[in-house]
Design a protein around this motif. Sequence first.
Motif, short mmCIF file in Angstrom:
data_model
loop_
_atom_site.label_atom_id
_atom_site.label_comp_id
_atom_site.label_asym_id
_atom_site.label_seq_id
_atom_site.Cartn_x
_atom_site.Cartn_y
_atom_site.Cartn_z
N LEU A 142 3.97 -16.90 42.24
CA LEU A 142 3.05 -17.88 41.66
C LEU A 142 2.81 -19.03 42.63
N GLN A 144 2.49 -18.69 45.61
CA GLN A 144 1.68 -18.11 46.70
C GLN A 144 2.42 -18.12 48.04
N THR A 177 -2.93 -19.05 49.91
CA THR A 177 -4.19 -19.65 49.48
C THR A 177 -3.93 -21.11 49.13
N LEU A 179 -3.31 -24.29 47.23
CA LEU A 179 -2.88 -24.44 45.83
C LEU A 179 -2.67 -25.93 45.58
N SER A 451 -1.77 -22.97 34.38
CA SER A 451 -1.28 -21.71 34.91
C SER A 451 0.19 -21.48 34.58
N ASP A 455 0.09 -17.68 33.37
CA ASP A 455 0.65 -16.66 34.26
C ASP A 455 1.69 -15.81 33.56
N LYS A 478 -5.43 -14.06 38.82
CA LYS A 478 -5.37 -13.93 40.29
C LYS A 478 -6.52 -14.68 40.94
N SER A 480 -8.02 -17.22 39.78
CA SER A 480 -7.87 -18.67 39.58
C SER A 480 -7.13 -19.32 40.74
N LYS A 481 -6.32 -18.53 41.45
CA LYS A 481 -5.53 -19.09 42.55
C LYS A 481 -6.40 -19.51 43.73
N THR A 482 -7.55 -18.89 43.85
CA THR A 482 -8.43 -19.22 44.98
C THR A 482 -9.69 -19.95 44.53
N PRO A 486 -10.25 -23.89 38.81
CA PRO A 486 -9.72 -22.78 38.02
C PRO A 486 -9.84 -22.96 36.51
#
Length: 541
Positions: A142, A144, A177, A179, A451, A455, A478, A480-482, A486
């Motif tokens: 989570l 990343q 990514t 965050l 999240s 998650d 997934k 939403s992480k990038t 989000p």
Amino acid sequence: MKIQRAVSALALVAAGVVASVPAAYAADVPEGVSLSENQTYTFWLLDAIKSMDPQINTDVEGSDILRNLFEGLYNEDATGALVPGVALDHTLSEDGLTYTFNLRDDAKWSDGKPVTANDFVYAWKRLADPATASEYAWYMELMQIENAPAIIAGEAPVDDLGVKALDDHTLEVKITTPLPYFPQMLVHGSTFPVRQDVIEEFGDNWTQPENLIGNGAYTLTEHLLGERVEMDKSDTYWDADKTVITHLTALTINDVNQGLTRYLAGELDRVNIPAGQYPRLAEEYPDEATSLPYSCSYIYMLNVGEKGPEALKDVNVRKALSYAINRDIIVDNILQGGQHAAYNWTHWATAGFTMPDIDYAGWTQEERTAKAKELLEAAGYTPETPLELELNYNTSEDHKKIAIAASQFLKPLGVNLTLNNMEWKVHTDRMQSQDFEMARYAWCGDYNEASTYLDLFTSYSGHNNGEFFNDDYDKLMKDSKTAEDPQPMYTAAEQILADEMPVLPIYHYAKVDMIASDIKGLPTDNVMQTWYGKDLYRVAE
């Protein structure tokens, strides 16, 4: 993003610029305040602490203990803002993928040895390592952290994890990514450092009081499982001079009413208020009874996986169970402590979260009950041919009251609930092995962002015990992480949960406690309700 926690300087730091945090250390005793000679703090635990191991613990109450025995890179202040822990500050690369943490040179373990960047590297690799079998291994994913998914899956060596000690006081972390809320995730206990030499010497016994070496403001002096935890102030802690409370005691009392009795007898400084008693206690003890928003959600998890009952694989049956529960009676008549009726999963006070338009939340209870009856009849269940289900819950008079109410709401519609009470370890072990049909469950956010809730219901979650798997849901989380923003994806994910109903939302928590009037320093403006013994002090009466 954790807008509410006022950490934009950390989240949005420009390339190469040092992100500092406010210097708010330990107990902040106002001038002119007289301190009591008695600087001890005794608090209540409902259940036994399953583990004192930061990488193994999964419980909220265990986290309260661990924050006092260990310290991570950052801590939280009374408003939820980040303040220095072992890290003084950090820099962020231009692409937002490399964090470099500058560690303080005066952080020490309780045996006097220095805390180093390698202690964090070891702990994080240990968390991700499949050999550790941590339920919180997914937290590395989570966050990343580079290569975490492959390591957790056993497809890459643990040494490939994107964390490295550049020197004793410089920790480099690579993520895959950008965050924005990454720094806020670092207050979680699973990221705390541990000593490799101690664990290798003592194995599973390393958390025994005589063996445990921590870097927090307190040391473990006694742990009687299911009875008490005793902690003394640590003389080696870097801010020991400003730590006022000299001893912490946690008492395990499974009966909430007995807990209140012992509080009123002066044995406890803090205890949860039993269901239904807040209005009376607020009137009788206005300086002690408190109710504050608390980022936790209470649900009944449904086992929709292979081991679950066939009836729960029918989404209309799941919806009927949810519709039938009268949440207003639970929060207004049973709990009476400022809790909110819940028709979704993510706590309403979570920073930046936008609730989806959940249809049944706007119905009257009469409409919900009528629809539940209709759906159950269509599935073949009536009072004459009832659906038989088992509901497990851990020991608590409050949980018992809510379970009894749920059974009463459902019985007239053709659902017979068998209520199974069990102690916490058995309850959680059975959930983790999918040995349940319905189970009382609660989740408290690990950080103040949606999240942390959403998650949990991904297929790769370490806590999706009901085995709800949905490809669209996984993709949203997934993606939403990038995403630049989000929040719309979080709203859409919540809508999937409302449409598929793998859980029955019951209520969103408030922190409803009796707190001794001479105890100061507990947080009041942080929805996470994260507290540290080092921030507390007792005033003279």
